[in-house]
Design a protein around this motif. Structure first.
Motif, PDB file in Angstrom:
ATOM      1  N   ASN A   1      -9.387   5.520  72.716  1.00 14.40           N
ATOM      2  CA  ASN A   1      -9.777   4.783  71.278  1.00 14.40           C
ATOM      3  C   ASN A   1      -9.171   5.370  70.536  1.00 14.40           C
TER       4      ASN A   1
ATOM      5  N   ALA B   1      -8.322   0.713  79.634  1.00  5.51           N
ATOM      6  CA  ALA B   1      -7.533   1.146  77.314  1.00  5.51           C
ATOM      7  C   ALA B   1      -6.877   2.662  78.488  1.00  5.51           C
TER       8      ALA B   1
ATOM      9  N   ASN C   1      -9.698   5.098  67.488  1.00  9.09           N
ATOM     10  CA  ASN C   1     -11.240   6.026  66.795  1.00  9.09           C
ATOM     11  C   ASN C   1     -11.797   7.362  67.042  1.00  9.09           C
TER      12      ASN C   1
ATOM     13  N   ASN D   1     -11.232  -2.963  67.948  1.00 10.80           N
ATOM     14  CA  ASN D   1     -12.442  -2.127  68.267  1.00 10.80           C
ATOM     15  C   ASN D   1     -11.489  -0.758  68.389  1.00 10.80           C
ATOM     16  N   GLY D   2      -9.957  -0.593  68.539  1.00  8.53           N
ATOM     17  CA  GLY D   2      -9.393   0.714  68.581  1.00  8.53           C
ATOM     18  C   GLY D   2      -8.812   1.134  69.794  1.00  8.53           C
ATOM     19  N   GLU D   3      -9.934   0.171  70.884  1.00  8.93           N
ATOM     20  CA  GLU D   3      -8.910   0.349  72.311  1.00  8.93           C
ATOM     21  C   GLU D   3      -7.290  -0.049  72.374  1.00  8.93           C
TER      22      GLU D   3
END
Length: 379
Positions: free
Chosen positions: A306, A303, A308, A291-293
């Motif tokens: 992210n 995290a 994204n 998910n881009g984390e």
């Protein structure tokens, strides 16, 4: 491969701050197995989609711009289920990546071997290692992975990879075993059987970790873990396990020996005492989930940011305030875990360990067994 390409990384033993040396990228949550000991099982069950090829290329571009990458590992899910895997590999390979590792269940027959041929052809300066997972004899393996006939199929895949490796010095073929409460009573013996029949270049031994689908699989008797490690040590010492053929390989063998000892200490609850190794996760390495984390490791659950939010530009996250705060937290809490990838870095880039590494490396070169946990456990 030229050993001089590794010299720039040695300085990070003196200063951990700087660009990442290795990334673990979860390219897909899709998988054709349902391993009951998998810590990532929820994303696997959901079939979480991984980043696009364009996003991975942006990640490779911006992370490599910070400094050269030593090692990238494609995780999952099952990486070979991505038909564009060669494109993802090329994004890093064309930017000077030294090592690409792909762990696999070996169940994507045919395509997986075509993919390996393509990756090797398109990335002439990158060493590729492929490692197939086994969880015990056929009945236990197939039960844990919930794939009927999976053990036999994975065995056939290793044999096919070994045939591929005969045509190049840039493909290493390994196997992975994970010690769980369900296989611990037979895994040491089965490891010998696997090595005898498959003749892999290396064996990676993992200790079940995280929050698996069935938490009872974490209840491992550490004496059994020691047995598995001791078997690997003996196979290395007698030359049956030759390790991958790249510069500094004997140093990597010595690193693994010390890493297993430290994983054992951490599992025994002794990791934060006098044997504490400062964790380099988030300083030398990062994990990017589907998910881009971006996380410092697979275990902490926190995290750095992210991708994204940055258009998959890695630099703002790596150099950001959130990342800096988490690094300080890891240091102040003396964070420890049994994740082997992080512990390998913690050994290799800790100057206090270098004398021991030098002695172990010399021992590996001379074909002698290193002391410590790698020796057979006392009766």
């Amino acid at each position: 491969m030229n050993a001089l390409r590794y010299l720039p990384f040695a300085a990070r033993g003196f200063r951990h701050a700087g660009p990442p040396l290795h990334l673990t990228l979860f390219v897909t949550g899709a998988c054709n197995a349902r391993c009951r000991h998998c810590f990532h099982w929820e994303d696997v069950a959901a079939g979480t989609k991984g980043p696009s090829a364009a996003e991975v290329d942006r990640l490779a571009e911006t992370s490599s711009a910070l400094g050269p990458l030593l090692w990238v590992s494609f995780g999952g899910g099952e990486p070979f289920l991505r038909r564009d895997l060669p494109e993802l590999a090329r994004s890093f390979g064309k930017r000077g990546l030294r090592h690409l590792a792909i762990p696999t269940n070996g169940l994507v027959e045919g395509w997986q071997h075509d993919t390996v041929d393509t990756i090797l052809a398109e990335n002439p300066d990158t060493y590729l290692s492929v490692a197939v997972s086994f969880d015990g004899p056929p009945d236990i393996h197939d039960s844990i992975r919930q794939v009927k006939g999976g053990h036999a199929r994975s065995m056939a895949s290793v044999k096919a990879y070994k045939e591929q490796a005969k045509g190049t010095d840039r493909l290493g073929v390994g196997i992975i075993v994970t010690v769980t409460s369900e296989n611990q009573h037979v895994l040491a013996e089965h490891l010998e059987e696997l090595v005898d029949e498959l003749r892999p270049d290396n064996v990676t031994v993992n200790l079940a970790r995280g929050t698996p689908m069935e938490p009872h699989l974490l209840d491992v008797d550490l004496a059994r873990y020691r047995e598995v490690i001791a078997v690997k040590a003996r196979l290395v010492a007698d030359g049956t396990l030759p390790y991958f053929k790249y510069p500094m390989a004997k140093l990597a063998v010595a690193r693994d020996q010390l890493m297993y000892e430290h994983v054992h200490r951490v599992a025994a609850g002794e990791g934060q005492g006098k044997h504490y190794l400062p964790c380099t996760a988030g300083k030398l390495s990062a994990v990017i989930f589907e998910n881009g984390e971006v996380h410092p490791c697979e275990m902490l659950g926190k995290a750095l940011g992210n991708l994204n939010d940055t258009g998959w530009d890695f630099a703002p996250i790596w150099d950001g305030m959130q990342a800096d705060a988490l690094r300080k937290e890891i240091k102040s809490t003396r964070c420890v875990c049994t994740w082997e990838c992080a512990q390998a870095d913690n050994v290799l880039f800790n100057r206090k360990a270098w004398t021991g590494l030098a002695k172990r490396t010399l021992g590996v070169s001379m074909g002698t067994r290193a002391p410590g946990i790698d020796a057979p456990p006392a009766s």
